[in-house]
Motif scaffolding. Sequence first.
Motif, PDB file in Angstrom:
ATOM      1  N   VAL A  74     -12.297 -13.019-107.607  1.00 11.44           N
ATOM      2  CA  VAL A  74     -12.262 -14.439-107.275  1.00 11.44           C
ATOM      3  C   VAL A  74     -13.628 -14.921-106.797  1.00 11.44           C
ATOM      4  CG1 VAL A  74     -11.512 -14.102-104.882  1.00 11.44           C
ATOM      5  CG2 VAL A  74     -10.906 -16.210-106.086  1.00 11.44           C
ATOM      6  N   LYS A  75     -14.386 -14.058-106.101  1.00 13.49           N
ATOM      7  CA  LYS A  75     -15.692 -14.479-105.611  1.00 13.49           C
ATOM      8  C   LYS A  75     -16.669 -14.688-106.771  1.00 13.49           C
ATOM      9  CE  LYS A  75     -18.481 -15.373-102.177  1.00 13.49           C
ATOM     10  NZ  LYS A  75     -18.230 -16.528-101.279  1.00 13.49           N
ATOM     11  N   SER A  76     -16.673 -13.753-107.729  1.00 19.90           N
ATOM     12  CA  SER A  76     -17.567 -13.910-108.883  1.00 19.90           C
ATOM     13  C   SER A  76     -17.173 -15.109-109.727  1.00 19.90           C
ATOM     14  CB  SER A  76     -17.557 -12.635-109.722  1.00 19.90           C
ATOM     15  OG  SER A  76     -16.242 -12.360-110.189  1.00 19.90           O
ATOM     16  N   SER A  77     -15.872 -15.351-109.883  1.00 23.30           N
ATOM     17  CA  SER A  77     -15.428 -16.521-110.649  1.00 23.30           C
ATOM     18  C   SER A  77     -15.800 -17.816-109.950  1.00 23.30           C
ATOM     19  CB  SER A  77     -13.913 -16.458-110.859  1.00 23.30           C
ATOM     20  OG  SER A  77     -13.550 -15.303-111.571  1.00 23.30           O
ATOM     21  N   PHE A  78     -15.699 -17.825-108.624  1.00 25.87           N
ATOM     22  CA  PHE A  78     -16.038 -19.039-107.882  1.00 25.87           C
ATOM     23  C   PHE A  78     -17.540 -19.298-107.907  1.00 25.87           C
ATOM     24  CE2 PHE A  78     -17.097 -21.180-103.840  1.00 25.87           C
ATOM     25  CZ  PHE A  78     -16.418 -22.372-104.057  1.00 25.87           C
ATOM     26  N   LEU A  79     -18.345 -18.229-107.862  1.00 25.58           N
ATOM     27  CA  LEU A  79     -19.797 -18.404-107.947  1.00 25.58           C
ATOM     28  C   LEU A  79     -20.217 -18.874-109.336  1.00 25.58           C
ATOM     29  CD1 LEU A  79     -21.068 -15.311-105.945  1.00 25.58           C
ATOM     30  CD2 LEU A  79     -21.063 -17.694-105.209  1.00 25.58           C
ATOM     31  N   PHE A  80     -19.497 -18.405-110.356  1.00 22.82           N
ATOM     32  CA  PHE A  80     -19.818 -18.829-111.714  1.00 22.82           C
ATOM     33  C   PHE A  80     -19.410 -20.267-111.955  1.00 22.82           C
ATOM     34  CE2 PHE A  80     -18.458 -19.294-116.170  1.00 22.82           C
ATOM     35  CZ  PHE A  80     -19.665 -19.049-116.805  1.00 22.82           C
ATOM     36  N   ASP A  81     -18.269 -20.684-111.378  1.00 27.58           N
ATOM     37  CA  ASP A  81     -17.742 -22.032-111.595  1.00 27.58           C
ATOM     38  C   ASP A  81     -17.263 -22.566-110.265  1.00 27.58           C
ATOM     39  OD1 ASP A  81     -16.703 -24.377-112.537  1.00 27.58           O
ATOM     40  OD2 ASP A  81     -14.958 -23.475-113.501  1.00 27.58           O
ATOM     41  N   THR A  82     -17.984 -23.581-109.750  1.00 27.89           N
ATOM     42  CA  THR A  82     -17.603 -24.143-108.452  1.00 27.89           C
ATOM     43  C   THR A  82     -16.272 -24.888-108.515  1.00 27.89           C
ATOM     44  OG1 THR A  82     -18.937 -26.097-108.934  1.00 27.89           O
ATOM     45  CG2 THR A  82     -19.981 -24.324-107.678  1.00 27.89           C
ATOM     46  N   TYR A  83     -15.827 -25.248-109.729  1.00 26.73           N
ATOM     47  CA  TYR A  83     -14.549 -25.933-109.892  1.00 26.73           C
ATOM     48  C   TYR A  83     -13.462 -24.957-110.363  1.00 26.73           C
ATOM     49  CZ  TYR A  83     -17.534 -30.059-109.686  1.00 26.73           C
ATOM     50  OH  TYR A  83     -18.440 -31.009-109.297  1.00 26.73           O
ATOM     51  N   PHE A  84     -13.588 -23.729-109.931  1.00 27.33           N
ATOM     52  CA  PHE A  84     -12.636 -22.700-110.349  1.00 27.33           C
ATOM     53  C   PHE A  84     -11.239 -23.022-109.827  1.00 27.33           C
ATOM     54  CE2 PHE A  84     -10.428 -18.762-109.145  1.00 27.33           C
ATOM     55  CZ  PHE A  84     -10.241 -18.216-110.398  1.00 27.33           C
ATOM     56  N   THR A  85     -10.240 -22.830-110.681  1.00 24.89           N
ATOM     57  CA  THR A  85      -8.843 -23.042-110.331  1.00 24.89           C
ATOM     58  C   THR A  85      -8.049 -21.785-110.649  1.00 24.89           C
ATOM     59  OG1 THR A  85      -8.381 -23.989-112.508  1.00 24.89           O
ATOM     60  CG2 THR A  85      -8.954 -25.533-110.741  1.00 24.89           C
ATOM     61  N   CYS A  86      -6.906 -21.679-110.058  1.00 21.76           N
ATOM     62  CA  CYS A  86      -6.040 -20.521-110.285  1.00 21.76           C
ATOM     63  C   CYS A  86      -5.561 -20.507-111.737  1.00 21.76           C
ATOM     64  CB  CYS A  86      -4.847 -20.570-109.338  1.00 21.76           C
ATOM     65  SG  CYS A  86      -3.650 -19.235-109.602  1.00 21.76           S
ATOM     66  N   PRO A  87      -5.710 -19.383-112.438  1.00 17.25           N
ATOM     67  CA  PRO A  87      -5.288 -19.350-113.848  1.00 17.25           C
ATOM     68  C   PRO A  87      -3.774 -19.376-114.021  1.00 17.25           C
ATOM     69  CG  PRO A  87      -6.019 -17.184-113.143  1.00 17.25           C
ATOM     70  CD  PRO A  87      -6.338 -18.108-112.018  1.00 17.25           C
ATOM     71  N   LYS A  88      -3.030 -19.174-112.942  1.00 13.72           N
ATOM     72  CA  LYS A  88      -1.566 -19.170-113.036  1.00 13.72           C
ATOM     73  C   LYS A  88      -0.973 -20.551-112.806  1.00 13.72           C
ATOM     74  CE  LYS A  88      -1.205 -14.692-113.650  1.00 13.72           C
ATOM     75  NZ  LYS A  88      -0.674 -14.111-114.901  1.00 13.72           N
ATOM     76  N   CYS A  89      -1.435 -21.204-111.732  1.00  9.17           N
ATOM     77  CA  CYS A  89      -0.838 -22.488-111.376  1.00  9.17           C
ATOM     78  C   CYS A  89      -1.817 -23.653-111.414  1.00  9.17           C
ATOM     79  CB  CYS A  89      -0.208 -22.402-109.986  1.00  9.17           C
ATOM     80  SG  CYS A  89      -1.399 -22.004-108.670  1.00  9.17           S
ATOM     81  N   GLY A  90      -3.093 -23.395-111.540  1.00  9.47           N
ATOM     82  CA  GLY A  90      -4.076 -24.467-111.608  1.00  9.47           C
ATOM     83  C   GLY A  90      -4.509 -25.012-110.274  1.00  9.47           C
ATOM     84  N   THR A  91      -4.229 -24.310-109.191  1.00 10.37           N
ATOM     85  CA  THR A  91      -4.632 -24.776-107.865  1.00 10.37           C
ATOM     86  C   THR A  91      -6.130 -24.602-107.687  1.00 10.37           C
ATOM     87  OG1 THR A  91      -2.475 -24.133-106.990  1.00 10.37           O
ATOM     88  CG2 THR A  91      -4.236 -24.498-105.392  1.00 10.37           C
ATOM     89  N   GLU A  92      -6.758 -25.631-107.153  1.00  7.38           N
ATOM     90  CA  GLU A  92      -8.189 -25.540-106.909  1.00  7.38           C
ATOM     91  C   GLU A  92      -8.459 -24.696-105.667  1.00  7.38           C
ATOM     92  OE1 GLU A  92      -9.846 -29.412-106.647  1.00  7.38           O
ATOM     93  OE2 GLU A  92      -9.440 -29.929-108.753  1.00  7.38           O
ATOM     94  N   VAL A  93      -9.674 -24.177-105.582  1.00  7.75           N
ATOM     95  CA  VAL A  93     -10.044 -23.318-104.458  1.00  7.75           C
ATOM     96  C   VAL A  93     -10.330 -24.190-103.238  1.00  7.75           C
ATOM     97  CG1 VAL A  93     -11.673 -21.599-103.634  1.00  7.75           C
ATOM     98  CG2 VAL A  93     -10.976 -21.596-106.028  1.00  7.75           C
TER      99      VAL A  93
END
Length: 324
Positions: free
Chosen positions: A287-306
């Motif tokens: 989750v940390k690497s995904s968030f650093l790659f994309d600041t608008y990262f959302t949960c792939p299951k439900c779409g909740t934003e970080v």
Amino acid sequence: MFQKKLRGTWAFRSLLREDMASKKGNTKSTNRVLRISQLDALELNKALEQLVWSQFTQCFHGFKPGLLARFEPEVKAFLWLFLWRFTIYSKNATVGQSVLNIQYKNDFPPNLKYQPPSKNQKVWYAICTIGGRWLEERCYDLFRNRHLASFGKVKQCMNFVIGLLKLCGLINFLIFLQRGKFATLTERFLGIRSVFCKPQNIREVGFDYMNRELLWHGFAEFLIFLLPLINIQKLKAKLSSWCIPLAGAPNNDNTLATSGKECSLCGEWPTMPHTIGCEHIFCYFCVKSSFLFDTYFTCPKCGTEVHSLQPLKSGIEMSEVNAL
């Protein structure tokens, strides 16, 4: 860039149409050889000479170094004379011209029928090309280590003659680019020019394949420009949330423990499990690497934003989790 290609294609089409129209209007010009074909024949001749010389020198690879250096101009002249005997003298064409369906024609007679070059023209061709190159190389080797005054004057005269011939060759080349005849100074001096061995038919050019290639390259460039602007992970999360709608989002610890058996990103047992504000569990590094790659990262299951990255807080013991 795509518009530039289209403009180039339209210009190419107009030039081809004008060329075909001129050929239809003047049938006598069908035997004229294109300038690019004559230049290609000269380049093919040079490539063949380099290939023959490299193959010949490899035969003496195991001998004493510098064995051929002393007699290199004579050896080259002998090889070029051998090629001249079985190309121009016997077939009225060089190797490059034979590949391009071209041959030499005697241009002195005024009639339009094909007349091959005479023996005198062929012999003088060998003298001007092979003999001229041999004389230049031999004089260069002869005067290179001579410092006497008499040899210095002869060297200056030779350099002047060679420079004058180079200048005449340049002028002849400019005239060739304008008129399309006599690509070399030797051809103009001997009165031999290049013609086709067989009459060339007028070709009808189809642009269907070229149009498809241009459209495909334009579409590919558009995709290369557009794809980096699309957030693939967010789009994937949106599609998964639409395809698999969730009934609810319970937020008790039992649900967290049930969903905590695997990371929602990598699918493995979560290492240092963390949450982002929804019921799903992630590995900290995933989750940390995904968030650093994309600041608008959302949960792939439900779409909740970080909202916040927090470690998993659960009252369930490790033994109970293993029992699951």
